[in-house]
Design a protein around this motif. Structure first.
Motif, short mmCIF file in Angstrom:
data_model
loop_
_atom_site.label_atom_id
_atom_site.label_comp_id
_atom_site.label_asym_id
_atom_site.label_seq_id
_atom_site.Cartn_x
_atom_site.Cartn_y
_atom_site.Cartn_z
N ALA A 44 33.52 -12.94 -20.47
CA ALA A 44 32.63 -12.45 -21.84
C ALA A 44 34.02 -13.36 -22.72
CB ALA A 44 31.91 -11.59 -22.31
N GLN A 45 34.98 -12.59 -22.16
CA GLN A 45 36.10 -12.52 -23.29
C GLN A 45 37.15 -14.42 -23.14
OE1 GLN A 45 38.89 -10.27 -20.71
NE2 GLN A 45 38.24 -8.28 -22.33
N ILE A 46 36.75 -15.07 -21.86
CA ILE A 46 37.29 -16.50 -21.99
C ILE A 46 36.50 -17.42 -22.46
CG2 ILE A 46 37.03 -18.54 -20.00
CD1 ILE A 46 37.34 -16.59 -17.38
N ILE A 49 37.25 -16.75 -25.97
CA ILE A 49 38.63 -17.22 -26.45
C ILE A 49 38.40 -19.31 -26.17
CG2 ILE A 49 40.37 -18.25 -25.13
CD1 ILE A 49 41.00 -15.04 -24.33
N ARG A 50 37.39 -19.91 -25.47
CA ARG A 50 37.16 -21.03 -25.41
C ARG A 50 36.93 -20.91 -26.89
NH1 ARG A 50 35.39 -21.44 -19.88
NH2 ARG A 50 37.31 -22.49 -19.12
N ALA A 51 35.86 -20.24 -27.39
CA ALA A 51 34.85 -20.02 -28.66
C ALA A 51 35.93 -20.80 -29.28
CB ALA A 51 33.65 -19.66 -28.81
N LYS A 52 36.07 -19.54 -29.94
CA LYS A 52 38.11 -20.01 -30.34
C LYS A 52 38.46 -21.39 -31.00
CE LYS A 52 37.05 -16.00 -33.30
NZ LYS A 52 36.64 -15.78 -34.28
N LEU A 53 39.24 -21.53 -29.22
CA LEU A 53 39.89 -23.03 -29.30
C LEU A 53 39.35 -24.03 -29.94
CD1 LEU A 53 41.61 -22.20 -26.11
CD2 LEU A 53 42.64 -22.49 -28.25
N ASP A 54 37.32 -23.50 -29.44
CA ASP A 54 36.96 -25.00 -29.97
C ASP A 54 36.63 -25.07 -31.44
OD1 ASP A 54 36.50 -26.60 -27.69
OD2 ASP A 54 34.35 -24.89 -27.49
#
Length: 79
Positions: A44-46, A49-54
């Protein structure tokens, strides 16, 4: 609760037994469930983070300096 039958390698089984024997967990099932909860939380944390990076990658470029970006990031983290 669903009942499953799984096999472990010898080193993994020994590690599981050690954890139970040291009273960290009352059973292998409890330990396995805890490990799965930890893995789900990590995933869930990954994903977060992926969503924030995208979102950041799709938001375009900035003219802010690295110090300005760092200051904004710290202020967001600190509330």
């Amino acid at each position: 609760m669903a009942r499953q039958s799984i096999s472990f390698t010898k080193p993994n089984d020994e590690w599981l037994k050690t954890q139970v024997d040291s009273n960290e967990y009352s059973s292998k099932s409890e330990l396995i469930n805890d490990l799965i909860r930890q893995a789900r939380k990590q995933q869930a944390q990954i994903d977060w983070i992926r969503a924030k990076l995208d979102k950041a990658e799709n938001s375009g470029f900035t003219n802010d300096s690295k110090n300005e970006i760092l200051a904004k990031s710290k202020s967001l983290l600190n509330g």
